[in-house]
Design an enzyme around this catalytic site. Structure first.
Site, PDB file in Angstrom:
ATOM      1  N   GLY A  45     -12.404  27.495  23.612  1.00 29.86           N
ATOM      2  CA  GLY A  45     -12.750  26.593  24.706  1.00 29.86           C
ATOM      3  C   GLY A  45     -12.580  25.156  24.273  1.00 29.86           C
ATOM      4  O   GLY A  45     -12.610  24.854  23.072  1.00 29.86           O
ATOM      5  N   GLN A  50     -13.853  16.128  24.401  1.00 29.62           N
ATOM      6  CA  GLN A  50     -13.418  16.416  23.031  1.00 29.62           C
ATOM      7  C   GLN A  50     -12.038  15.831  22.717  1.00 29.62           C
ATOM      8  O   GLN A  50     -11.658  15.755  21.554  1.00 29.62           O
ATOM      9  CB  GLN A  50     -13.399  17.934  22.781  1.00 29.62           C
ATOM     10  CG  GLN A  50     -14.791  18.539  22.742  1.00 29.62           C
ATOM     11  CD  GLN A  50     -14.726  20.016  22.437  1.00 29.62           C
ATOM     12  OE1 GLN A  50     -14.514  20.827  23.332  1.00 29.62           O
ATOM     13  NE2 GLN A  50     -14.883  20.376  21.169  1.00 29.62           N
ATOM     14  N   CYS A  92     -17.681  24.836  16.817  1.00 28.78           N
ATOM     15  CA  CYS A  92     -17.154  23.842  17.754  1.00 28.78           C
ATOM     16  C   CYS A  92     -15.948  23.161  17.115  1.00 28.78           C
ATOM     17  O   CYS A  92     -16.008  22.792  15.940  1.00 28.78           O
ATOM     18  CB  CYS A  92     -18.235  22.817  18.065  1.00 28.78           C
ATOM     19  SG  CYS A  92     -17.706  21.516  19.189  1.00 28.78           S
ATOM     20  N   LEU A  93     -14.880  23.004  17.882  1.00 26.58           N
ATOM     21  CA  LEU A  93     -13.675  22.362  17.332  1.00 26.58           C
ATOM     22  C   LEU A  93     -13.952  20.916  16.917  1.00 26.58           C
ATOM     23  O   LEU A  93     -13.221  20.364  16.104  1.00 26.58           O
ATOM     24  CB  LEU A  93     -12.535  22.400  18.352  1.00 26.58           C
ATOM     25  CG  LEU A  93     -11.953  23.780  18.656  1.00 26.58           C
ATOM     26  CD1 LEU A  93     -10.887  23.676  19.738  1.00 26.58           C
ATOM     27  CD2 LEU A  93     -11.379  24.439  17.402  1.00 26.58           C
ATOM     28  N   HIS A 134     -21.240  26.475  26.411  1.00 26.04           N
ATOM     29  CA  HIS A 134     -20.928  25.513  25.344  1.00 26.04           C
ATOM     30  C   HIS A 134     -20.073  24.366  25.895  1.00 26.04           C
ATOM     31  O   HIS A 134     -20.342  23.191  25.615  1.00 26.04           O
ATOM     32  CB  HIS A 134     -20.205  26.257  24.214  1.00 26.04           C
ATOM     33  CG  HIS A 134     -19.778  25.416  23.059  1.00 26.04           C
ATOM     34  ND1 HIS A 134     -20.300  25.569  21.789  1.00 26.04           N
ATOM     35  CD2 HIS A 134     -18.870  24.419  22.975  1.00 26.04           C
ATOM     36  CE1 HIS A 134     -19.723  24.682  20.986  1.00 26.04           C
ATOM     37  NE2 HIS A 134     -18.850  23.976  21.670  1.00 26.04           N
ATOM     38  N   GLU A 135     -19.059  24.702  26.700  1.00 23.58           N
ATOM     39  CA  GLU A 135     -18.152  23.667  27.216  1.00 23.58           C
ATOM     40  C   GLU A 135     -18.824  22.803  28.284  1.00 23.58           C
ATOM     41  O   GLU A 135     -18.623  21.590  28.321  1.00 23.58           O
ATOM     42  CB  GLU A 135     -16.862  24.294  27.752  1.00 23.58           C
ATOM     43  CG  GLU A 135     -16.049  25.081  26.714  1.00 23.58           C
ATOM     44  CD  GLU A 135     -15.828  24.359  25.403  1.00 23.58           C
ATOM     45  OE1 GLU A 135     -15.744  23.121  25.394  1.00 23.58           O
ATOM     46  OE2 GLU A 135     -15.761  25.040  24.364  1.00 23.58           O
ATOM     47  N   HIS A 138     -20.776  20.159  26.701  1.00 23.13           N
ATOM     48  CA  HIS A 138     -19.978  19.002  26.265  1.00 23.13           C
ATOM     49  C   HIS A 138     -19.878  17.956  27.370  1.00 23.13           C
ATOM     50  O   HIS A 138     -19.835  16.753  27.080  1.00 23.13           O
ATOM     51  CB  HIS A 138     -18.555  19.434  25.883  1.00 23.13           C
ATOM     52  CG  HIS A 138     -18.410  19.881  24.463  1.00 23.13           C
ATOM     53  ND1 HIS A 138     -18.678  19.068  23.392  1.00 23.13           N
ATOM     54  CD2 HIS A 138     -17.995  21.060  23.929  1.00 23.13           C
ATOM     55  CE1 HIS A 138     -18.439  19.727  22.256  1.00 23.13           C
ATOM     56  NE2 HIS A 138     -18.029  20.950  22.556  1.00 23.13           N
TER      57      HIS A 138
END
Ligand code: ZN
Length: 169
Positions: A45, A50, A92-93, A134-135, A138
């Protein structure tokens, strides 16, 4: 186009994102870039903040169904969440190298617009429910570290700083 993924410490990750007012070519290009960037980074995701864009756009592909492709959502919101929770390891990226067990509702209903501007309602469980939550976090400037206990968060932050020092050295 692959965009640069912003890392923990970048203030853009802490700013609430703005709703998309109109799905134009710029937004559609952002969606395509998010998908490309997510796959290149081998993530499940990615949210627009991000890559430094403060708009409420996310993409997810948990690869739970073969060939289902990436799901792109504009202005997503969690419309309903189960009382039952799951505890699963999450990363997380934007915080590479850190993974911690996070407790979240096991099932959610997400309402959003698709890239054609059509309303969609998604009932998700498992990894999909987790990735969507999670997204969407963000988009509110919330990171998974915020959902840890104070002690776990402190330990994760210490590990992150150590990893950054190692990279710098
Ligand atoms: Zn993330």
């Amino acid at each position: 186009m692959i965009r640069e993924i912003r890392l923990f410490g970048d203030p853009v990750l802490r700013e609430p994102a703005e709703p998309v007012a109109a799905i134009d070519d710029r937004v559609r290009a952002l969606v395509a870039d998010l998908v490309e960037t997510m796959y290149e980074a081998d993530g499940v995701g990615l949210a627009a903040p991000q890559v430094g864009i403060g708009l409420r756009v996310i993409v997810v592909d948990t690869r739970e169904e073969e060939g289902s492709g990436a799901l792109a959502l504009i202005n997503p919101r969690i419309a309903d969440a189960s009382v039952e929770t799951d505890k699963v390891e999450e990363g997380c990226l934007s915080i590479p190298g850190i993974a911690e067990i996070v407790e979240r509702p096991a099932r959610v209903v997400v309402e959003a617009l698709d890239p054609d501007g059509e309303p969609v309602r998604i009932e998700a469980d498992g990894l999909s429910a987790r990735a969507l939550q999670h997204e969407v976090d963000h988009l509110d400037g919330v990171l998974f570290l915020d959902r840890l206990s104070a002690l776990k968060r402190k330990m994760a932050l210490q590990k992150w700083r150590k990893l950054q020092e190692e990279d710098a050295g």
